[in-house]
Design a protein around this motif. Sequence first.
Motif, PDB file in Angstrom:
ATOM      1  N   PHE A 180      31.645 -66.243  20.334  1.00 50.34           N
ATOM      2  CA  PHE A 180      30.170 -65.872  20.897  1.00 50.34           C
ATOM      3  C   PHE A 180      29.799 -64.438  20.281  1.00 50.34           C
ATOM      4  CE2 PHE A 180      31.481 -69.421  23.532  1.00 50.34           C
ATOM      5  CZ  PHE A 180      30.198 -70.188  23.333  1.00 50.34           C
ATOM      6  N   GLY A 181      30.769 -63.543  19.928  1.00 50.17           N
ATOM      7  CA  GLY A 181      30.659 -62.223  19.804  1.00 50.17           C
ATOM      8  C   GLY A 181      31.077 -61.525  20.874  1.00 50.17           C
ATOM      9  N   LEU A 182      31.177 -60.031  20.915  1.00 52.10           N
ATOM     10  CA  LEU A 182      31.942 -59.239  21.666  1.00 52.10           C
ATOM     11  C   LEU A 182      31.074 -59.379  23.126  1.00 52.10           C
ATOM     12  CD1 LEU A 182      33.760 -56.986  22.491  1.00 52.10           C
ATOM     13  CD2 LEU A 182      31.875 -55.233  21.535  1.00 52.10           C
ATOM     14  N   ILE A 183      32.074 -59.486  23.892  1.00 53.68           N
ATOM     15  CA  ILE A 183      31.572 -59.677  25.420  1.00 53.68           C
ATOM     16  C   ILE A 183      32.381 -58.520  26.193  1.00 53.68           C
ATOM     17  CG2 ILE A 183      31.664 -60.866  27.625  1.00 53.68           C
ATOM     18  CD1 ILE A 183      31.719 -63.363  25.838  1.00 53.68           C
ATOM     19  N   SER A 184      31.779 -57.469  26.364  1.00 49.67           N
ATOM     20  CA  SER A 184      32.213 -56.235  26.920  1.00 49.67           C
ATOM     21  C   SER A 184      32.438 -56.365  28.525  1.00 49.67           C
ATOM     22  CB  SER A 184      31.349 -55.029  26.743  1.00 49.67           C
ATOM     23  OG  SER A 184      31.950 -54.046  27.590  1.00 49.67           O
ATOM     24  N   LYS A 185      33.766 -56.022  28.896  1.00 48.39           N
ATOM     25  CA  LYS A 185      33.823 -56.234  30.412  1.00 48.39           C
ATOM     26  C   LYS A 185      33.096 -55.344  31.066  1.00 48.39           C
ATOM     27  CE  LYS A 185      38.483 -58.280  30.330  1.00 48.39           C
ATOM     28  NZ  LYS A 185      39.869 -58.220  30.764  1.00 48.39           N
ATOM     29  N   ALA A 186      32.624 -54.175  30.482  1.00 48.48           N
ATOM     30  CA  ALA A 186      32.118 -53.153  31.267  1.00 48.48           C
ATOM     31  C   ALA A 186      30.698 -53.742  31.359  1.00 48.48           C
ATOM     32  CB  ALA A 186      31.755 -51.721  30.198  1.00 48.48           C
ATOM     33  N   SER A 187      29.895 -54.247  30.546  1.00 45.85           N
ATOM     34  CA  SER A 187      28.621 -54.878  30.512  1.00 45.85           C
ATOM     35  C   SER A 187      28.750 -55.988  31.516  1.00 45.85           C
ATOM     36  CB  SER A 187      28.214 -55.453  29.265  1.00 45.85           C
ATOM     37  OG  SER A 187      28.043 -54.383  28.082  1.00 45.85           O
ATOM     38  N   VAL A 188      29.695 -56.651  31.541  1.00 48.28           N
ATOM     39  CA  VAL A 188      29.732 -57.970  32.602  1.00 48.28           C
ATOM     40  C   VAL A 188      29.843 -57.188  33.933  1.00 48.28           C
ATOM     41  CG1 VAL A 188      31.261 -59.757  33.533  1.00 48.28           C
ATOM     42  CG2 VAL A 188      31.133 -59.590  31.272  1.00 48.28           C
ATOM     43  N   GLY A 189      30.551 -56.145  34.189  1.00 53.88           N
ATOM     44  CA  GLY A 189      30.567 -55.478  35.372  1.00 53.88           C
ATOM     45  C   GLY A 189      29.263 -54.767  35.824  1.00 53.88           C
ATOM     46  N   SER A 190      28.488 -54.467  34.977  1.00 51.32           N
ATOM     47  CA  SER A 190      27.303 -53.775  35.104  1.00 51.32           C
ATOM     48  C   SER A 190      26.439 -54.689  35.665  1.00 51.32           C
ATOM     49  CB  SER A 190      26.626 -53.019  33.934  1.00 51.32           C
ATOM     50  OG  SER A 190      27.639 -51.843  33.691  1.00 51.32           O
ATOM     51  N   LEU A 191      26.355 -56.085  35.000  1.00 52.17           N
ATOM     52  CA  LEU A 191      25.543 -57.079  35.182  1.00 52.17           C
ATOM     53  C   LEU A 191      25.722 -57.557  36.549  1.00 52.17           C
ATOM     54  CD1 LEU A 191      25.455 -59.154  32.148  1.00 52.17           C
ATOM     55  CD2 LEU A 191      23.674 -57.820  33.002  1.00 52.17           C
ATOM     56  N   GLN A 192      26.905 -57.786  37.106  1.00 53.48           N
ATOM     57  CA  GLN A 192      27.611 -58.086  38.405  1.00 53.48           C
ATOM     58  C   GLN A 192      27.017 -57.276  39.455  1.00 53.48           C
ATOM     59  OE1 GLN A 192      31.539 -58.474  37.465  1.00 53.48           O
ATOM     60  NE2 GLN A 192      31.622 -60.693  37.589  1.00 53.48           N
ATOM     61  N   ARG A 193      27.101 -55.893  38.966  1.00 48.44           N
ATOM     62  CA  ARG A 193      26.446 -54.881  40.305  1.00 48.44           C
ATOM     63  C   ARG A 193      24.917 -55.207  40.187  1.00 48.44           C
ATOM     64  NH1 ARG A 193      30.268 -51.820  37.472  1.00 48.44           N
ATOM     65  NH2 ARG A 193      28.884 -51.067  36.096  1.00 48.44           N
ATOM     66  N   GLY A 194      24.191 -55.417  39.036  1.00 46.12           N
ATOM     67  CA  GLY A 194      22.987 -55.509  39.239  1.00 46.12           C
ATOM     68  C   GLY A 194      22.499 -56.831  40.041  1.00 46.12           C
ATOM     69  N   LEU A 195      23.378 -57.934  39.917  1.00 44.43           N
ATOM     70  CA  LEU A 195      23.108 -59.204  40.636  1.00 44.43           C
ATOM     71  C   LEU A 195      23.220 -58.779  42.188  1.00 44.43           C
ATOM     72  CD1 LEU A 195      25.174 -62.033  38.894  1.00 44.43           C
ATOM     73  CD2 LEU A 195      22.466 -61.507  38.910  1.00 44.43           C
ATOM     74  N   LEU A 196      24.097 -57.889  42.490  1.00 48.60           N
ATOM     75  CA  LEU A 196      24.259 -57.451  43.958  1.00 48.60           C
ATOM     76  C   LEU A 196      23.006 -56.722  44.357  1.00 48.60           C
ATOM     77  CD1 LEU A 196      26.013 -57.004  46.378  1.00 48.60           C
ATOM     78  CD2 LEU A 196      26.995 -55.096  45.299  1.00 48.60           C
ATOM     79  N   VAL A 197      22.442 -55.857  43.359  1.00 42.62           N
ATOM     80  CA  VAL A 197      21.407 -55.117  44.021  1.00 42.62           C
ATOM     81  C   VAL A 197      20.293 -56.161  44.334  1.00 42.62           C
ATOM     82  CG1 VAL A 197      19.681 -53.398  43.026  1.00 42.62           C
ATOM     83  CG2 VAL A 197      21.976 -53.111  42.760  1.00 42.62           C
ATOM     84  N   LEU A 198      20.038 -56.932  43.364  1.00 45.10           N
ATOM     85  CA  LEU A 198      18.903 -57.958  43.466  1.00 45.10           C
ATOM     86  C   LEU A 198      19.143 -58.666  44.811  1.00 45.10           C
ATOM     87  CD1 LEU A 198      18.465 -59.684  40.018  1.00 45.10           C
ATOM     88  CD2 LEU A 198      16.902 -58.128  40.917  1.00 45.10           C
ATOM     89  N   GLU A 199      20.583 -59.167  45.069  1.00 45.15           N
ATOM     90  CA  GLU A 199      20.766 -59.931  46.380  1.00 45.15           C
ATOM     91  C   GLU A 199      20.074 -59.172  47.715  1.00 45.15           C
ATOM     92  OE1 GLU A 199      24.250 -62.366  48.423  1.00 45.15           O
ATOM     93  OE2 GLU A 199      24.395 -61.264  46.557  1.00 45.15           O
ATOM     94  N   GLN A 200      20.548 -57.876  47.370  1.00 46.62           N
ATOM     95  CA  GLN A 200      20.032 -56.987  48.538  1.00 46.62           C
ATOM     96  C   GLN A 200      18.565 -56.702  48.693  1.00 46.62           C
ATOM     97  OE1 GLN A 200      22.471 -53.504  47.510  1.00 46.62           O
ATOM     98  NE2 GLN A 200      24.368 -54.039  48.644  1.00 46.62           N
ATOM     99  N   GLN A 201      17.835 -56.826  47.577  1.00 47.00           N
ATOM    100  CA  GLN A 201      16.449 -56.486  47.704  1.00 47.00           C
ATOM    101  C   GLN A 201      15.694 -58.020  48.020  1.00 47.00           C
ATOM    102  OE1 GLN A 201      15.790 -55.165  43.630  1.00 47.00           O
ATOM    103  NE2 GLN A 201      15.975 -53.025  44.223  1.00 47.00           N
ATOM    104  N   GLY A 202      16.412 -59.063  48.118  1.00 46.94           N
ATOM    105  CA  GLY A 202      15.928 -60.409  48.793  1.00 46.94           C
ATOM    106  C   GLY A 202      15.726 -61.458  47.379  1.00 46.94           C
ATOM    107  N   ALA A 203      16.221 -60.866  46.387  1.00 44.02           N
ATOM    108  CA  ALA A 203      15.939 -62.042  45.009  1.00 44.02           C
ATOM    109  C   ALA A 203      16.538 -63.526  45.226  1.00 44.02           C
ATOM    110  CB  ALA A 203      16.307 -61.456  43.997  1.00 44.02           C
ATOM    111  N   GLU A 204      17.503 -63.415  46.247  1.00 40.83           N
ATOM    112  CA  GLU A 204      18.173 -64.897  46.394  1.00 40.83           C
ATOM    113  C   GLU A 204      17.288 -65.516  47.061  1.00 40.83           C
ATOM    114  OE1 GLU A 204      18.787 -62.806  50.369  1.00 40.83           O
ATOM    115  OE2 GLU A 204      18.687 -62.302  48.227  1.00 40.83           O
ATOM    116  N   HIS A 205      16.223 -65.407  47.784  1.00 37.25           N
ATOM    117  CA  HIS A 205      15.255 -66.173  48.022  1.00 37.25           C
ATOM    118  C   HIS A 205      14.297 -66.890  47.017  1.00 37.25           C
ATOM    119  CE1 HIS A 205      15.801 -64.885  52.199  1.00 37.25           C
ATOM    120  NE2 HIS A 205      15.923 -63.651  52.080  1.00 37.25           N
ATOM    121  N   PHE A 206      14.296 -66.181  45.973  1.00 36.18           N
ATOM    122  CA  PHE A 206      13.542 -66.583  44.909  1.00 36.18           C
ATOM    123  C   PHE A 206      13.961 -67.644  43.901  1.00 36.18           C
ATOM    124  CE2 PHE A 206      11.797 -65.320  40.385  1.00 36.18           C
ATOM    125  CZ  PHE A 206      10.587 -66.364  40.557  1.00 36.18           C
TER     126      PHE A 206
END
Length: 524
Positions: A180-206
């Motif tokens: 599928f093309g380059l999948i950087s583990k650094a990008s994956v890690g950044s997205l995972q941290r972004g999901l954690l921020v969304l969860e803390q902001q209440g996005a899991e309700h949405f």
Amino acid sequence: MLQDGKLYIGTSRNPDDSLNKGEYLELKFGNRHGLVTGATGTGKTVTLQVLAESFSSAGVPVFCADIKGDLSGIAAKGEPKDWVTARAEQIGFTDHGYTQFPVIFWDLYGEKGHRVRTTIAEMGPLLLARLMNASEAQEGVLNIAFKIADQANLPLLDLKDLQAMLNYMGEHASELSSQFGLISKASVGSLQRGLLVLEQQGAEHFFGEPALEIRDIMRTSHDGKGMISVLAADKLMMNPRLYATFLLWLLSELFEQLPEIGDPEKPRLVFFFDEAHLLFNDAPKVLVERVEQVVRLIRSKGVGVYFVTQNPLDVPETVLAQLGNRVQHALRAYTPREQKAVKTAADTFRPNPAFNAAAAITTLGTGEALVSTLEGKGAPSIVERTLVRPPSARVGPLTDQERAGVIATSPLAGLYDKDIDRESAFEILSERARQAAEAEAAKKQEEERARTGAQEGSAGGRWSLPGFGDKPADSRTTSGTRPKARSGYQRETVIETAMKSVTRTVANQLGRAIVRGILGGLKR
């Protein structure tokens, strides 16, 4: 007030303050979009309520966000107030009466209305990247995640599904990158941290199910009025990016799901986007282009979009050009940017020779606006200085008890209030991981057994073959007792037996030869 297919906005007045004529918005041009702008406290919310009431009375469903809680009063009958009575008398609004309108309350958090949700898959990678403030590389990884999920039949419904998908991609980055093309583990890690921020902001309700059905915001009441969907946004505004992304998602869903109907006699839905500047703040070019596309094409779906914001400069020119119906409240002109905004607003109107629009914008009173709407064959009317009519419903918020009563009697009561967590990417990937872990454990046990058996079989320099063991030892210790048995019985292998037989034969032959030699020597 509806008159011959027109919605009454207010009454214009001449420069000498004498009343002129009524200002209307033609219902057939309601899907040509609009703009309501003005500084804080100039009357934008009341104008929004007046327009929502008018469309509802014409049988057009409305969706709007309640930023401060004031708009909730549209569900209650209006009450006589001094300024309401004075304004109605001033403009000659003899048909003014007090009434209430059919309302459905919505809330992403489920506290002040029915829960409103969507799935990760319906949100899509573009809007999700915007919500997470992702970089270009991270957005590329998100696109790959959606591609893999589609091919592997892994439904992405909520945040934990996307988290599981990103975990899977991080663990198999090398093999997936080749396909599928380059999948950087650094990008994956950044997205995972972004999901954690969304969860803390209440996005899991949405994110989750049951997801919002578009038809449920396009209802009419039993008496033919359009239902007004009011989104409680006072808490949601604590996360403005989530607020803007949600409304843009809703617009996109309307665009994708509704069929083409051309120019109807009245809109199928009118959508008010309050605090519209939040949509365009720091928005990437691709997102602005998406908004422009939706606004330009959704008109043929019968949907009118009305942006509500403080400054006309908040809306990009490419989008501003699509907005045919304008209501401009007062602007302040203390700074160069504000002065530019005044000039921009004045230049977008069809000039009125009776007054200077730029000068009038800075002197408008509360509840007064410059109004220009489409008329005739779709050309904008000459701008008029207009006193906006007072609302017929309550101006101000509902009490908690009144809101609870509206929610309890809603036609959607109980439909969206309980979460549904069906099997999706998280459960499927978790089960695969469990099976893989069990298989790995079984493989290690098998290898350990094979290694242990090989070590025992090679004890004492003897050979061993798989499936064959040593014979049980029958020798006794010096004390006359058998030694303790070791794990597994020692058995002679076929090779050992054969070699012992050969050894005995050679020994016997050699012994006989030696004896014959000795005896022969004695005979001599």
